[in-house]
Design a protein around this motif. Structure first.
Motif, short mmCIF file in Angstrom:
data_model
loop_
_atom_site.label_atom_id
_atom_site.label_comp_id
_atom_site.label_asym_id
_atom_site.label_seq_id
_atom_site.Cartn_x
_atom_site.Cartn_y
_atom_site.Cartn_z
N ASP B 53 32.89 21.46 -12.85
CA ASP B 53 31.82 20.29 -12.56
C ASP B 53 30.47 20.97 -12.64
O ASP B 53 30.08 22.18 -12.20
CB ASP B 53 32.22 20.27 -11.09
N LEU B 55 26.03 19.59 -12.01
CA LEU B 55 25.08 18.63 -11.57
C LEU B 55 24.36 18.03 -12.75
O LEU B 55 23.57 19.01 -13.61
CB LEU B 55 24.17 19.13 -10.49
N ARG B 87 20.19 7.35 -0.85
CA ARG B 87 20.39 7.67 -2.07
C ARG B 87 19.76 6.34 -3.12
O ARG B 87 20.24 6.38 -4.27
CB ARG B 87 21.77 7.96 -2.61
N LEU B 97 20.85 11.94 -9.36
CA LEU B 97 21.47 13.26 -9.03
C LEU B 97 23.00 13.05 -9.08
O LEU B 97 23.58 12.30 -8.41
CB LEU B 97 21.18 14.06 -7.99
N HIS B 98 23.87 13.61 -10.28
CA HIS B 98 24.98 12.96 -10.22
C HIS B 98 25.99 14.24 -10.57
O HIS B 98 25.86 15.22 -11.07
CB HIS B 98 25.15 12.20 -11.63
N LEU B 99 26.89 14.18 -9.60
CA LEU B 99 27.93 15.26 -9.56
C LEU B 99 28.90 14.86 -10.65
O LEU B 99 29.70 13.92 -10.36
CB LEU B 99 28.76 15.73 -8.13
N VAL B 126 20.86 19.72 -16.57
CA VAL B 126 22.29 19.94 -16.09
C VAL B 126 21.92 21.31 -15.25
O VAL B 126 21.34 22.28 -15.85
CB VAL B 126 23.01 20.21 -17.37
N LYS B 127 22.65 21.29 -14.13
CA LYS B 127 22.66 22.63 -13.30
C LYS B 127 24.35 22.87 -12.91
O LYS B 127 24.80 22.02 -12.62
CB LYS B 127 21.59 22.56 -12.49
N PRO B 128 24.31 23.91 -12.72
CA PRO B 128 25.62 24.44 -11.93
C PRO B 128 25.60 24.00 -10.41
O PRO B 128 24.58 23.63 -9.93
CB PRO B 128 25.76 26.15 -11.91
N LEU B 129 26.65 23.84 -9.91
CA LEU B 129 26.76 23.34 -8.49
C LEU B 129 25.77 24.28 -7.51
O LEU B 129 25.73 25.46 -7.69
CB LEU B 129 28.19 23.39 -8.05
N LEU B 130 25.34 23.80 -6.56
CA LEU B 130 24.82 24.59 -5.47
C LEU B 130 25.89 25.30 -5.09
O LEU B 130 27.12 24.89 -4.56
CB LEU B 130 24.28 23.65 -4.39
N PRO B 132 27.92 27.89 -5.34
CA PRO B 132 29.54 27.54 -5.96
C PRO B 132 30.51 28.40 -5.08
O PRO B 132 31.76 27.95 -5.30
CB PRO B 132 29.58 28.12 -7.32
N THR B 135 31.48 25.84 0.63
CA THR B 135 31.76 24.52 0.66
C THR B 135 30.72 23.40 0.38
O THR B 135 30.93 22.56 0.41
CB THR B 135 32.47 24.11 2.03
N GLN B 136 29.37 24.02 0.29
CA GLN B 136 28.37 23.19 0.22
C GLN B 136 27.97 22.37 1.43
O GLN B 136 27.19 21.53 1.22
CB GLN B 136 28.41 22.39 -1.06
N ARG B 137 28.48 22.66 2.46
CA ARG B 137 28.10 21.95 3.59
C ARG B 137 27.30 23.04 4.41
O ARG B 137 26.99 23.10 5.37
CB ARG B 137 29.16 21.47 4.51
#
Lengths: 137, 137
Positions: B53, B55, B87, B97-99, B126-130, B132, B135-137
Motif C-alpha cells: 500500500d 499514498l 476531505r 491524498l489516496h491510500l 507517491v509516498k510510503p505510508l505514514l 509503517p 497503526t497510524q492512529r
C-alpha cells in the motif's frame, strides 16, 4: 505545460531552523510547533479540534527537486531506491506529509505536537486522517 | 509571493470521467486504475512493489480553490465546516491524498486498486505510508 501553482496558506513556527538538525521522523525528537495561517484562511480552520489528529501538508522549500533516487535515510550502505518508494524530502514535488496531534487552536494559530518541519516551512493544506474508522493499514 | 510550481509527474488512467459520478471515498465503488508516469520519472518508481500500500498525491484540477467552508459530503442538513476539517476536493490547494494498493508495476505504469480519482487527474507524488510500524492512529 502540466504545471500548477500552489499558494501557501500559512507557515510553520518552530525552534527547528536547520535541515541538518531536523529529525527524519516525528518520533525522533521533533518539537511542538505552531501552524500560523494567513488571516484570509481562518474560516477554513472551523471544525479543527484540540485533542484530534490531522494530516498537515507542507511545501519542503529547501528540497532538491531533481533527485529521483536516494540511499534510504541517507545511509550509503543501503542500495539506491526511487524517491517514490521513500519519504526523502528531495523529490520532484517536495510536498511534506505530517501526522500531527492538535494541542490547541487560537484564532489563526494551531499548536501541534512533534512536528519535524523546519521553521518558516510553507503550509499547503490540512486534512482529516485517511479512513478514520479503520486502522489505516 | 509564497507561490510554488508543481509539475505533474504523470496522470491517472481510469474509467471514471465525471466528477458527479465519482465516489467520495474509495470504499464506495471506486474502480481499479492505472498510474501512468512520464518516462523521465521511471527511476523514481524503483522499489514500488506489487502487494503493498502507498499514498498517492494528485492535483484535483477540477476543484474550486476559493471555497473555504462546505457542508460535509454535500449534505446541506449538516452545518458548514472549514475545508481543513473535511476531505472536500474544493480547497485552496486541491491536493488529493489516496491510500492505494499496488496490484502491478510495469515500466512506467502502476496498476492500483480502488482509486476514486478521475481519468486524466495529474499525479504529483507517491509516498510510503505514514508510520509503517504503527497503526497510524
Amino acid at each position: 505545460m502540466n504545471e500548477y501553482t500552489l499558494r501557501a496558506v500559512g507557515h510553520v513556527e518552530s525552534t527547528l531552523t536547520e535541515r541538518a538538525a531536523a529529525p527524519r521522523q516525528p518520533d525522533e525528537g521533533a518539537p511542538d510547533a505552531w501552524l500560523v495561517f494567513d488571516d484570509r484562511y481562518v474560516a477554513a480552520l472551523d471544525g479543527l479540534l484540540p485533542g484530534t489528529d490531522v494530516l498537515l501538508l507542507t511545501w519542503l522549500d529547501r528540497a532538491d527537486r531533481d533527485t529521483l533516487t536516494v540511499h534510504p535515510r541517507g545511509d550509503v550502505s543501503r542500495p539506491l531506491a526511487g524517491v517514490f518508494a521513500t519519504r526523502a524530502p528531495d523529490r520532484p514535488n517536495p510536498i511534506g506529509l505530517h501526522l500531527v496531534h492538535i494541542l490547541a487552536v487560537a484564532g489563526n494559530r494551531v499548536h501541534v505536537r512533534n512536528l519535524e518541519a523546519l521553521d518558516a516551512t510553507p503550509i499547503l493544506d490540512v486534512k482529516p486522517l485517511l479512513a478514520p474508522d479503520s486502522t489505516q493499514r
